[in-house]
Design an enzyme around this catalytic site. Structure first.
Site, mmCIF file in Angstrom:
data_model
loop_
_atom_site.group_PDB
_atom_site.id
_atom_site.type_symbol
_atom_site.label_atom_id
_atom_site.label_comp_id
_atom_site.label_asym_id
_atom_site.label_seq_id
_atom_site.Cartn_x
_atom_site.Cartn_y
_atom_site.Cartn_z
ATOM 1 N N GLU A 81 0.835 -1.208 0.000
ATOM 2 C CA GLU A 81 0.000 0.000 0.000
ATOM 3 C C GLU A 81 0.868 1.256 0.000
ATOM 4 O O GLU A 81 0.604 2.206 -0.747
ATOM 5 C CB GLU A 81 -0.916 -0.014 1.223
ATOM 6 C CG GLU A 81 -1.523 1.324 1.613
ATOM 7 C CD GLU A 81 -2.455 1.914 0.564
ATOM 8 O OE1 GLU A 81 -2.766 3.103 0.665
ATOM 9 O OE2 GLU A 81 -2.853 1.186 -0.370
ATOM 10 N N HIS A 146 -11.907 5.819 -6.891
ATOM 11 C CA HIS A 146 -10.446 5.747 -6.980
ATOM 12 C C HIS A 146 -10.021 5.005 -8.245
ATOM 13 O O HIS A 146 -9.118 5.444 -8.972
ATOM 14 C CB HIS A 146 -9.919 5.040 -5.728
ATOM 15 C CG HIS A 146 -8.438 5.105 -5.565
ATOM 16 N ND1 HIS A 146 -7.711 6.263 -5.700
ATOM 17 C CD2 HIS A 146 -7.525 4.142 -5.271
ATOM 18 C CE1 HIS A 146 -6.434 6.017 -5.488
ATOM 19 N NE2 HIS A 146 -6.294 4.730 -5.241
#
Length: 210
Positions: A81, A146
């Site tokens: 991430e 997103h």
């Protein structure tokens, strides 16, 4: 003292002194700049895919920090991430460069300026949406937004590269039917992408419903 001669070009064309000092680019040189931006934007798609497929969306549980530090802890999901965040920031640099250099391309073209301006704006929006996606714990609406925004940025980069490679007087495709079918395919592709997000947006793991 001696009067300072005005810069070349119409008044207000180069409001920043630093921009006046940048070298003028040929169409071929600017095309290469747009290609670099396109390739790196595609890289964001790959890293985002890695986040999704490994279930690392909450590898960092907050934003812009990662846990208690600005750097991710030594955990695989956290670094997947966090790596996506780093790459997003780095990719913003060639996007800004493509926009700035669009003013230095000779001849200057308004369509390239507009399209290139969408890239840094899109990356900035992507960073904000990514942060909101984490802060709201992967709520489907933020996950979908997103992903879809990343596709829109990529489409803009493809359009920029294509237009930079051809002058307005050039028409690589003269068959109107091919043009119309391509537009239909583009619209259909958008529908498919939206449907895919509905199937995979919910939950921290790909394809889960909770």
């Amino acid at each position: 003292g001696h009067a300072v001669p005005p810069p070349d070009g119409p008044p207000g064309a180069y409001p920043l002194t630093g921009m006046r000092r940048l070298p003028t680019l040929t169409p071929r040189q600017y095309e290469r700049v747009t290609l670099v931006a396109l390739v790196l934007l595609f890289l964001i798609i790959l890293t985002g895919t890695a986040v999704r497929l490994t279930g690392s969306g909450l590898g960092c549980t907050n934003w812009p920090r990662c846990g208690e530090s600005i750097v991710a802890p030594l955990e695989l999901n956290a670094w997947i991430e966090f790596g996506n965040r780093i790459i997003t920031g780095l990719v913003g640099i060639p996007c800004v460069v493509a926009f700035v250099l669009s003013f230095k391309r000779s001849p200057r073209r308004r369509d390239l300026i507009v399209l290139s301006g969408l890239l840094p704006l899109g990356v900035l929006g992507q960073a904000v949406l990514g942060g909101l996606t984490v802060l709201f714990e992967l709520r489907p609406g933020f996950v979908m937004g997103h992903f879809l925004l990343s596709q829109l940025i990529l489409v803009s980069a493809v359009a920029l590269y294509w237009r930079a490679a051809h002058e307005p007087s050039e028409r690589p495709v003269h068959d109107r039917r091919v043009v119309l079918l391509t537009r239909v395919l583009l619209g259909w592709g958008a529908v498919v992408l939206f449907a895919v997000t509905l199937a995979t947006a919910a939950g921290p793991h790909p394809g889960s419903n909770g």
